[in-house]
Structure formats: structure tokens, C-alpha cells
Enzyme design. Structure first.
Site, mmCIF file in Angstrom:
data_model
loop_
_atom_site.group_PDB
_atom_site.id
_atom_site.type_symbol
_atom_site.label_atom_id
_atom_site.label_comp_id
_atom_site.label_asym_id
_atom_site.label_seq_id
_atom_site.Cartn_x
_atom_site.Cartn_y
_atom_site.Cartn_z
ATOM 1 N N LYS A 281 -1.375 -3.809 -3.450
ATOM 2 C CA LYS A 281 -2.654 -3.247 -3.003
ATOM 3 C C LYS A 281 -2.767 -1.821 -3.518
ATOM 4 C CE LYS A 281 -5.629 -1.967 0.788
ATOM 5 N NZ LYS A 281 -5.703 -0.504 0.703
ATOM 6 N N SER B 44 0.802 -1.222 0.000
ATOM 7 C CA SER B 44 0.000 0.000 0.000
ATOM 8 C C SER B 44 0.840 1.280 0.000
ATOM 9 C CB SER B 44 -1.004 -0.023 1.159
ATOM 10 O OG SER B 44 -0.381 -0.082 2.404
ATOM 11 N N ASP C 57 8.992 5.566 -10.915
ATOM 12 C CA ASP C 57 8.465 6.175 -12.141
ATOM 13 C C ASP C 57 9.132 7.517 -12.450
ATOM 14 O OD1 ASP C 57 6.821 4.019 -12.403
ATOM 15 O OD2 ASP C 57 4.934 5.134 -12.295
#
Length: 426
Positions: free
Chosen positions: A339, A314, A325
Site C-alpha cells: 500500500k 503502509s 534502500d
């Protein structure tokens, strides 16, 4: 939605925090009296919240209007009848993260991410596929951690009682108890059952540990983040600032076995590392997208490597996904838990609480990592036996060259430091 991050949580567990406003004592007393007289109103309140906020407009292919008709046609003698009905109603969604908490459970949940808890120190969820109770991760320096409980262990019995059909709240109630008392947890691991008799304790959690490590290529700042609790961002800021004063040349951020926690903490910590870029975006059932970005005030721009594994869930995945990214860090280790759902926690009229899945979240590149996780840039896998040897029997080796995943991270970091030094001298 994310604008009020304090009401949002990102955990794969039943122990998250909502800081929604609480009514005054007089108002709450009046409300509680109302619900004692009309417990059916509590059932309808929960139905209404799900109807307005639940992430899936089909309600996971459940006729939600028919559910309302069914449950409001019943008679409820007391609050306990209403609580039972609410849990049955929510089970129809088949969403382990949308859950009801009675007043005691809700109070316990609020305490958990404040930095203190009473219990054995595990965070659990109901597996979406098998519906079995699964350990997300044991919290470091807790009785469960010391006993040898591991991420992905399946809890099959609690004090000899089968967990088949048991929800997370029921399991948490059985596991918790007075400090000094014991609970027996039976887990399934690699097809074999194991019993653990664990003594409960009052646990004060400091989510951040860090150290300055001498290295030929330059000093390395090693930071281990155990969970995204209410004090995580403050402790992370203190760690980075102290290591910057010591003039480290680069960082290794360890998110292994970090089960997640508060969205606010994950965003604030990401901003400490990122000079620019998106951190996370969420999308609700109406398609509304909210985006969190860097505030252009990072605490450091030095090379960074992040350690992750299957216990990183999470909020850990938001942070690691943002750093990956944006090409701010190299991820080393194993694929994360997976998740990608956001919950909002609401206090209800009688002091109980409701966690509702309200959105999906996406990494800056638009990846939906729910059930699939984040793949590291460099894979270094450990067997269960190796994990036990490292994290339990030889914990002093975690974050040292004797730790295979750390050793690889250090090798990558040294090359980055060297490359940055060569670039600076040209």
C-alpha cells in the site's frame, strides 16, 4: 503536505487518526445547526475537498463536475440522506481508502490509534481488485488474534449478514459493540469458509515489546512493533535506549503483521535508526514532491535485521523500505502487503469526517510499492498452517530460534556482528 504529518495517515484500514484542529464548542454547535438546516452543504463540502485534494486529477476517469451537478440537484430531507449521497458519490472513485465517516464512526477512528479501542482487534480494508473486505492483520493479544483470524482472510459474513457490497465503515459498525458481547465473523481462507465466534473487549494497545536475548556472538535486542499508533515512537525510543544500556551487539526489528498507522510515527522511528538519507517521499497530483530525511540523530548504529511478511503494510513498508534502500538493514521474510497511498483526514462541519487519498509515496530509491509490496533481501516463507502454529498455538516461540524467520534473521545478524568485530580489530 508531510510537513504537517499529524494530519496524515498511512493505513490500509478504517481506523486511523487525524489531529486536525477541532472548532470550539460554540462554533461547532452553530455549524451543526447549519448542516441540519442545509444538509446539501455537506455534500458540496465533500465534493469540494475531493476536487481540490484527490491524488488523481482525472478522478479515476470519473467526470467529477458531472457528479457535482447530479448530487447537488437532489433534495435532502436530513443529514442521513446527505450521508447516503456522500457515500454513493465517493463509491464512483473506486478507491477503498477515500471514505466518509459519520460522527460516530469518526469518533471511533480517532479513539483507535490513541492506543485504546473497543472491539475484537482486527484491521480491515476493501481489496482494490476484488472489492471484498479483507483482514490486513489481527492486532496481537486481542480477541481476534486469539481466535485465529489471519492476515489476508476475506470476511464474507458478519453475524450471518453477507458483506457483499458492504463498505469498510459499515463492516466496522457491525463488528464493534459493547465489551463482553459476541460477534460471529465468517471468513474465506484458501477456498474454505470458517466461522469464528469472538467476544468483544476493551483493548489497550502497547505497540512495542522487546527483550534482551543472550547470544554467543553478543547480546541481541529483539523489538516487536505491532502498529504505528500515537504512542509507538515513544515506546520504541524507550526500548532502544534500554537495550543500548544493556550493551546489545545488534537488533532484530519485527514488523510482521503490522498493518501500519500514522505517518508521523513511521518517520520518527526511522530517524532512530538512520544516520543519514531519505526516509520517504510523496507526490501529489500537481507533481509536488515532499521529502522526509534523517535528522542525523540515530539512537544506535549497530547491525539491524528487519522481519516482514504479507501483513506488513503502509507505515511498516515506509520504515522497512527506508532501512532497505539506505542499506541500514537486511529484510527477512515475505513480500509486504503493498500500500503506497497517503490519506489525509478532515473533520467536516457536522462532526463527521472524510479520509482522502492525497498522494503516492515512494521509498528512498523512488520505488512505487503500491499493489506490489517490498521484497525482502532474504525470503523465508511460511504457509498459513505454519503461521497459525507459530503465531497462535505456539506464540512463546515467536522471536526465538524455533521461529524459522527469526532463526534466519538471527543467523544473518550474527554474521554482521562478527564482521563488524573483525573490522574493528584490524
Amino acid at each position: 503536505m508531510i510537513g504537517n504529518k499529524r494530519g496524515i495517515l498511512l493505513g490500509a484500514t478504517a481506523v486511523m487518526l487525524s489531529t486536525a484542529a477541532v472548532a470550539s464548542f460554540s462554533d461547532r454547535s452553530q455549524t451543526q445547526a447549519f448542516f441540519r438546516e442545509s444538509p446539501k452543504e455537506l455534500v458540496d463540502e465533500v465534493w469540494q475537498i475531493i476536487d481540490r485534494q484527490y491524488v488523481d486529477g482525472t478522478f479515476n476517469k470519473v467526470n467529477w463536475q458531472a457528479v457535482r451537478k447530479e448530487y447537488l440537484s437532489r433534495s435532502y430531507a436530513n443529514r442521513e440522506d446527505a450521508y447516503k449521497a456522500v457515500r454513493q458519490m465517493l463509491e464512483k472513485l473506486k478507491d477503498p481508502y477515500t471514505r466518509f465517516m459519520d460522527p460516530e464512526e469518526f469518533k471511533n477512528m480517532q479513539v483507535d490509534t490513541s492506543g485504546e479501542l473497543t472491539g475484537i482487534g482486527i484491521q480491515i480494508a476493501q481489496d482494490e481488485k476484488t472489492k471484498q473486505l479483507t483482514v490486513i492483520a489481527p492486532i496481537e493479544d486481542t480477541p481476534a488474534f486469539s481466535a485465529g483470524i489471519l492476515a489476508r482472510d476475506t470476511i464474507v459474513k458478519i453475524d450471518g449478514k453477507s458483506t457483499k457490497g458492504m463498505d469498510v465503515n459499515q463492516a466496522v459498525s457491525l463488528i464493534r459493540g459493547q465489551p463482553g458481547t459476541e460477534v460471529q465473523i465468517t471468513i474465506l481462507r484458501n477456498g474454505q469458509q470458517k466461522d469464528f465466534r469472538i467476544k468483544r473487549a476493551r483493548i489497550e494497545i502497547h505497540p512495542v515489546r522487546y527483550s534482551y536475548q543472550n547470544n554467543p556472538a553478543g547480546g541481541v535486542g529483539y523489538i516487536r512493533l505491532n502498529q504505528f499508533s500515537a504512542n509507538a515512537a515513544t515506546e520504541m525510543r524507550d526500548a532502544i535506549q534500554d537495550l543500548e544500556k544493556k550493551q546489545v551487539s545488534g537488533y532484530i526489528l519485527d514488523l510482521r503483521n503490522n498493518p501500519g498507522g500514522l505517518l508521523l510515527a513511521s518517520v520518527e522511528i526511522a530517524q532512530m535508526w538512520l544516520d543519514d538519507g531519505v526516509i520517504v517521499s510523496t507526490k501529489n497530483r500537481q507533481g509536488k514532491q515532499d521529502i522526509e530525511r534523517s535528522n542525523h540523530r540515530p539512537l544506535t548504529n549497530k547491525p539491524l535485521v528487519v522481519l516482514v511478511n504479507d501483513g506488513s503494510a503502509s507505515a511498516s513498508e515506509i520504515l522497512s523500505g527506508a532501512l532497505q534502500d539506505n542499506k541500514r538493514a537486511v529484510l527477512v521474510g515475505e513480500k509486504t502487503f503493498g500500500k503506497g497511498l497517503v490519506q489525509s483526514v478532515r473533520s467536516l462541519g457536522d462532526g463527521s469526517g472524510l479520509a482522502v487519498t492525497i498522494a503516492k509515496y515512494f521509498t528512498p530509491n523512488g520505488r512505487d510499492i503500491n499493489k506490489s509490496g517490498i521484497a525482502p533481501n532474504v525470503v523465508v516463507s511460511l504457509t498459513d498452517k505454519e503461521k497459525q502454529a507459530l503465531f497462535l498455538r505456539n506464540r512463546d516461540k515467536v522471536g526465538t530460534p524455533s521461529d524459522p524467520q527469526y532463526a534466519k534473521a538471527l543467523d544473518i545478524l550474527q554474521k554482521q556482528i562478527a564482521a563488524k568485530g573483525n573490522s574493528a580489530t584490524r
